[in-house]
Design a protein around this motif. Structure first.
Motif, mmCIF file in Angstrom:
data_model
loop_
_atom_site.group_PDB
_atom_site.id
_atom_site.type_symbol
_atom_site.label_atom_id
_atom_site.label_comp_id
_atom_site.label_asym_id
_atom_site.label_seq_id
_atom_site.Cartn_x
_atom_site.Cartn_y
_atom_site.Cartn_z
ATOM 1 N N PHE A 148 0.781 -1.227 0.000
ATOM 2 C CA PHE A 148 0.000 0.000 0.000
ATOM 3 C C PHE A 148 0.823 1.294 0.000
ATOM 4 O O PHE A 148 0.314 2.344 0.390
ATOM 5 C CB PHE A 148 -0.979 -0.021 1.176
ATOM 6 N N GLY A 149 2.076 1.216 -0.439
ATOM 7 C CA GLY A 149 2.890 2.413 -0.517
ATOM 8 C C GLY A 149 4.344 2.053 -0.301
ATOM 9 O O GLY A 149 4.656 0.955 0.181
ATOM 10 N N ARG A 150 5.220 2.981 -0.692
ATOM 11 C CA ARG A 150 6.654 2.745 -0.543
ATOM 12 C C ARG A 150 7.189 3.631 0.564
ATOM 13 O O ARG A 150 6.911 4.836 0.583
ATOM 14 C CB ARG A 150 7.348 3.098 -1.870
ATOM 15 N N ILE A 151 7.933 3.068 1.498
ATOM 16 C CA ILE A 151 8.474 3.860 2.605
ATOM 17 C C ILE A 151 9.868 4.325 2.227
ATOM 18 O O ILE A 151 10.775 3.514 1.996
ATOM 19 C CB ILE A 151 8.503 3.031 3.907
ATOM 20 N N GLU A 152 10.054 5.650 2.135
ATOM 21 C CA GLU A 152 11.340 6.216 1.703
ATOM 22 C C GLU A 152 12.447 5.786 2.659
ATOM 23 O O GLU A 152 12.305 5.868 3.890
ATOM 24 C CB GLU A 152 11.267 7.746 1.684
ATOM 25 N N GLY A 153 13.555 5.333 2.100
ATOM 26 C CA GLY A 153 14.699 4.926 2.904
ATOM 27 C C GLY A 153 14.592 3.511 3.431
ATOM 28 O O GLY A 153 15.532 3.006 4.059
ATOM 29 N N HIS A 154 13.431 2.896 3.220
ATOM 30 C CA HIS A 154 13.223 1.515 3.687
ATOM 31 C C HIS A 154 12.492 0.752 2.586
ATOM 32 O O HIS A 154 11.397 0.226 2.788
ATOM 33 C CB HIS A 154 12.443 1.494 4.998
ATOM 34 N N GLU A 155 13.124 0.733 1.421
ATOM 35 C CA GLU A 155 12.433 0.209 0.232
ATOM 36 C C GLU A 155 12.124 -1.279 0.332
ATOM 37 O O GLU A 155 11.283 -1.785 -0.412
ATOM 38 C CB GLU A 155 13.243 0.508 -1.040
#
Lengths: 360, 360
Positions: free
Chosen positions: A287-294
């Motif tokens: 449900f989305g991409r977490i920046e810095g924790h791909e």
């Protein structure tokens, strides 16, 4: 009682979450680069305001050179008309006496109102509402592979165009289509075939409106199109990144979230659920991409919680923020009453999402 | 300028769509039957207001016998407190100085505020905010298979309970859990094991709160639970129907929609897209059930359009209404500023969805 909204200058790390935050510099660049492209290839550009739903941003798009805006609801169009915008295309079959009365009032109040249709019932309703003293401009919607609305053949498009042209209160303005699953060639073929039929009947067709963000920078591949409509390009999102429309530095919207639980090894829970991110997957598995924790994955959403599965040792702890690239910006916008803007991580302004929730 | 809302007595066929409409009689019956069940089995019933987000409906639930309500956000709880509701459980890890200050103010203003936690960081923030003069009641959230928030073991639950009990400003009140994927036995086992540990430490544990709508009428299978929380039961939806919680006549919410296009044989387009139905699939293959046309399938949504594929010859024409049973009522509620109520198809009232969009 509502929370105090952040003052200009506030660091994003201090604003309450969940909250969509918009990078002003990236947004300005997205507006400018799309407009430069369309100016260069000699087509009108008409941003779809569904992505932001904010009059101040529509005015920025117009100031950059956009010819007008695209809405889908009368109540949405009214909000932008109230902000002084005169050129509004409503890409919708408008039906029923309540809506038609409102549409007539809107046509009386701005100089450049247009609507679309793909059926006779809608045309007949419009024809009965408008008269020659103040005609309404109408485009025929064509299905070039999107399989949503739109007539199926150039012959059907030409027949509706003739019906519009024959109504004293309506002015046939042209054709409209939305992304070609089959690519530019399908759109070009449909448009040019219909233009030929109309030319044979002596019906002018000055506007050919194409649309879509993923293929925005390929709009020149449809020479018959005179204008292009696009919404998402202003913010961009994970789907636009996947489509190759933009790079990571063009992502202007993030949803700020806070880790509220680390209940088990490799699992965290964010304060962003379907009320913040929506359930739109758009073909993604999470449900989305977490920046810095791909490598972390937002694997499930309830309304107020997003569950993350991760493998990296440095995933944020309870109380720490993360920045999420949403799958689809437009639907996120529709969930929030206000949105925070920033430059270099400091708040610049907080704007009402004025056209949020317009259903009619 | 907004559309005029329908007056009482208006037939539903005349209201603009898309719009969620609530059947008063079915809703009253849903409220009464759940309450009768909990009264009969001697458990407190605490409705989750996320499903309706409307204070007037919470008051109906309390008048029927509910012990209090369940919220998930402070701003949501404040709206219901302003309506005079004193017993509010916020099932959330509340973090950060802004939220903690608001929580303290809310605890000062109502008599029965409770929150939950599943981690030490949250407890430490709460402990630093409240004092013995006006302590805050706190429950420990336990994960009994839902894999969202919640401690993983009875030992971890007991350790957090001891930490809460040791804080002068906090009062440990008990345990909370949400649907047991493993069924009632897993919940009962976790609760009773934790109660044993707490008894050994001399820590009272008066409240054991279980939750969920699909298994609402099986709440008696968890004897250690003293209360049950449920939201969806008041409206019900397609997921509750599939789960066997309710029958077709218990579906109190429908989304009214209008056919706006019939572009190709076997395809129709509704004016209800993801802005009306949301993209929540909840395991279904399509986005809602159309009453009277159960073979039709809402196969795709864009924001303002729902594409239907159908085989029956009598599917409605352009301009005609359909009634959709949404997959998930709670998320539909969060999209609309107001909702229309009716009795026997005539409008009774229009209510603000007062707690819509509360994000903090």
């Amino acid at each position: 009682m509502s929370f105090p909204w952040p003052e200009p200058g506030t660091p994003l790390s201090q604003i309450p979450t969940p909250m969509p935050v918009i990078d002003e510099a990236r947004m300005e660049r997205n507006i400018a680069s799309a407009q430069a492209y369309f100016t260069d290839c000699g087509k009108d550009f008409r941003p779809h305001v569904k992505t932001h739903k904010i009059p101040a941003l529509a005015l920025q798009q117009l100031a950059a050179g956009a010819v007008g805006i695209n809405c889908q609801k009368i109540t949405e169009a009214e909000i932008f008309a109230d902000a002084g915008i005169e050129d509004i295309l409503i890409t919708y079959n408008i039906l029923g006496p309540a809506r038609l009365a409102r549409l007539r009032a809107l046509n009386d109040s701005i100089s450049g109102l247009r609507v679309t249709t793909d059926n006779e019932a809608t045309i007949d309703g419009l024809a009965a509402t408008f008269d020659a003293a103040r005609p309404l401009q109408v485009l025929v919607e064509c299905d070039t592979g999107g399989k949503r609305c739109g007539v199926q053949t150039p012959q059907a498009a030409a027949a509706l165009a003739a019906r519009i042209a024959a109504a004293p209160g309506l002015q046939f303005m042209g054709l409209l289509t939305y992304p070609a699953v089959g690519g530019a060639a399908v759109v070009e073929s449909f448009l040019s075939a219909t233009m030929d039929l109309l030319a044979q009947q002596g019906i002018p067709c000055p506007v050919r409106s194409n649309g879509g963000s993923p293929d925005l920078f390929k709009a020149h591949e449809v020479p018959s199109a005179t204008e292009h409509r696009s919404g998402t390009y202003i913010y961009n999102d994970r789907a636009m990144l996947r489509a190759g429309h933009c790079g990571p530095d063009d992502l202007a919207m993030h949803v700020l979230a806070t880790v509220v639980s680390r209940p088990a090894p490799g699992r965290a829970v964010l304060d962003s659920g379907s009320k913040a991110l929506t359930s739109d997957l758009l073909g993604f598995a999470d449900f989305g991409r977490i920046e810095g924790h791909e490598d972390a994955r937002i694997t499930s959403l309830s309304e107020e919680h997003g569950v993350v599965e991760f493998g990296d040792a440095d995933f944020p702890q309870v109380g720490e923020q993360v920045r999420i690239v949403p799958n689809h910006t437009c639907v996120v916008t529709n969930l929030f009453d206000r949105v925070v803007f920033h430059r270099d991580g400091k708040v610049t302004r907080v704007l009402d999402v004025a056209a949020r929730g317009t259903v009619w």
